[in-house]
Design an enzyme around this catalytic site. Sequence first.
Site, mmCIF file in Angstrom:
data_model
loop_
_atom_site.group_PDB
_atom_site.id
_atom_site.type_symbol
_atom_site.label_atom_id
_atom_site.label_comp_id
_atom_site.label_asym_id
_atom_site.label_seq_id
_atom_site.Cartn_x
_atom_site.Cartn_y
_atom_site.Cartn_z
ATOM 1 N N THR A 55 112.270 -116.195 23.492
ATOM 2 C CA THR A 55 111.961 -116.854 24.755
ATOM 3 C C THR A 55 110.455 -117.062 24.892
ATOM 4 O O THR A 55 110.022 -117.929 25.644
ATOM 5 C CB THR A 55 112.444 -115.999 25.951
ATOM 6 O OG1 THR A 55 112.045 -114.648 25.704
ATOM 7 C CG2 THR A 55 113.943 -116.059 26.107
ATOM 8 N N ASP A 56 109.664 -116.267 24.140
ATOM 9 C CA ASP A 56 108.208 -116.294 24.396
ATOM 10 C C ASP A 56 107.583 -117.637 24.043
ATOM 11 O O ASP A 56 106.696 -118.108 24.726
ATOM 12 C CB ASP A 56 107.486 -115.136 23.703
ATOM 13 C CG ASP A 56 107.666 -115.106 22.201
ATOM 14 O OD1 ASP A 56 108.629 -115.727 21.691
ATOM 15 O OD2 ASP A 56 106.843 -114.464 21.521
ATOM 16 N N GLY A 105 106.056 -104.299 9.545
ATOM 17 C CA GLY A 105 107.025 -105.344 9.213
ATOM 18 C C GLY A 105 108.436 -105.006 9.649
ATOM 19 O O GLY A 105 109.399 -105.526 9.098
ATOM 20 N N GLY A 119 109.467 -105.406 12.871
ATOM 21 C CA GLY A 119 109.724 -106.040 14.163
ATOM 22 C C GLY A 119 109.239 -105.197 15.330
ATOM 23 O O GLY A 119 109.657 -105.411 16.467
ATOM 24 N N SER A 126 105.881 -104.695 15.834
ATOM 25 C CA SER A 126 104.543 -105.190 16.139
ATOM 26 C C SER A 126 103.398 -104.293 15.688
ATOM 27 O O SER A 126 102.500 -103.964 16.457
ATOM 28 C CB SER A 126 104.427 -105.465 17.651
ATOM 29 O OG SER A 126 103.253 -106.186 17.867
ATOM 30 N N SER A 127 103.445 -103.952 14.423
ATOM 31 C CA SER A 127 102.291 -103.243 13.846
ATOM 32 C C SER A 127 101.074 -104.155 13.832
ATOM 33 O O SER A 127 99.938 -103.681 13.902
ATOM 34 C CB SER A 127 102.615 -102.771 12.427
ATOM 35 O OG SER A 127 102.783 -103.877 11.550
ATOM 36 N N ASP A 133 103.214 -109.461 22.089
ATOM 37 C CA ASP A 133 102.879 -108.232 21.373
ATOM 38 C C ASP A 133 101.510 -107.695 21.777
ATOM 39 O O ASP A 133 101.327 -106.496 21.998
ATOM 40 C CB ASP A 133 102.907 -108.485 19.858
ATOM 41 C CG ASP A 133 104.276 -108.910 19.377
ATOM 42 O OD1 ASP A 133 105.227 -108.871 20.192
ATOM 43 O OD2 ASP A 133 104.396 -109.283 18.189
#
Length: 383
Positions: A36-37, A117, A119, A121-122, A167
């Site tokens: 949605t972002d 990696g 999902g 948000s590193s 993020d």
Amino acid sequence: MSSARLATSQFTTSFATRPAVVASAPGRVNLIGEHTDYNGGPVLPAALERRTAVAAAPSDGWRFVSSVDGAVHEVDVDAPLRRDWTDYLVGTVRELRAGGAAPAGALVAVAGTVPIGAGLSSSAALTVAAARALSLLAGRSLSPTELVDVAFHAEHDQVGVRCGRMDQTIAAHGQRSTALLLETASGTLRRVPFGGRLWIVETGVSHKLTGGALNERWRECEEALELIRGWRPGLRHLAQLTPSDLAEVARRLPPPLVPRVRHVVTETARTRAAAASLAAGDLAAAGRLLVEGHASLGVDYRSTIEEADFIVERAVERGAYGARLTGAGWGGAVVVLAPAEREGRILAEVSRDFGDQFGRVPEAWSTRAAAGVRREALPTVAE
Ligand code: ADP
Ligand code: MG
């Protein structure tokens, strides 16, 4: 060990001196509001207890090390990007510089506990923590909103990932026991109290954000928006459509685009409803919305994978309120919302089922909603 301690230890090992500043930022889990972002809709992330820390000290040039590879990289921040992890730091330095908030050079060490990696948000944890640490070295105290800007442009414009701002926003604005309802079209943030625990079950399948599938969805959404403007000229985002518009969308759009739009529109409604359910303490209702969101990712957006479908299905069968694949998709992790008194048992059973099916035990761990970016006291470590 805390991320600050890990980064400080990496720093002293690599550079044989102590850092002048340490800052850390959390990874995040998006409870709901997927894809949605970049369509002007809402997202509902919470910051993780797992954090990435950046330890730094002033220097003439730029030298970067991460516990991920342990090698010291001497980097020219004006040279073309190298297409490796150091790009995230170079991008941050360039964006800070543009605002006069970068030091002349620095030794930088990165370490932490956010899975990379997965999902979670590193990448934003890294850029937000780096923006805080490096601007402090330059004697500047940027606001969370300024840190979001620097980190977003570092990843989006410099590294070249077509990310939204979710993020970086949660990494900078996260608060304990609070999820954030972020309306991406307006930038409005609403704090949603959530004191419970979330479980994260990693599928062990790594997504590649810069890879083709996500970009294809972006293009499809852009194309759909363009076509819908043919009869809705003022439409700015797909998320402005409502479920009652979907019948017309289905009549007029090329068939492959219809389910993509349907996902965005129904997910937008689910996300706002889930925020209301959480705020009301109705975890069962929030859980049902997570499950519906996952089904929509599978059927309409086609971004799930078999491993995630399996975890969601088993978690619900075993008594969780709900679960869904979180993050961009095509890999990553499942977030599970479960009754506190049963969550340990549910997760043990789901892990066992997963092992029987896929021949390996998934990483599964829990977190509460945690705080956003912060400066850390310099830890004392043995050198
Ligand atoms: P996610 O943000 O979901 O973890 P991304 O693909 O957006 O996945 O970002 C992962 C990338 O961020 C890594 O490939 C690496 O380049 C960089 N990165 C993240 N954390 C670290 C770290 N601790 N050390 C070095 N690079 C990191
Ligand atoms: Mg990322």
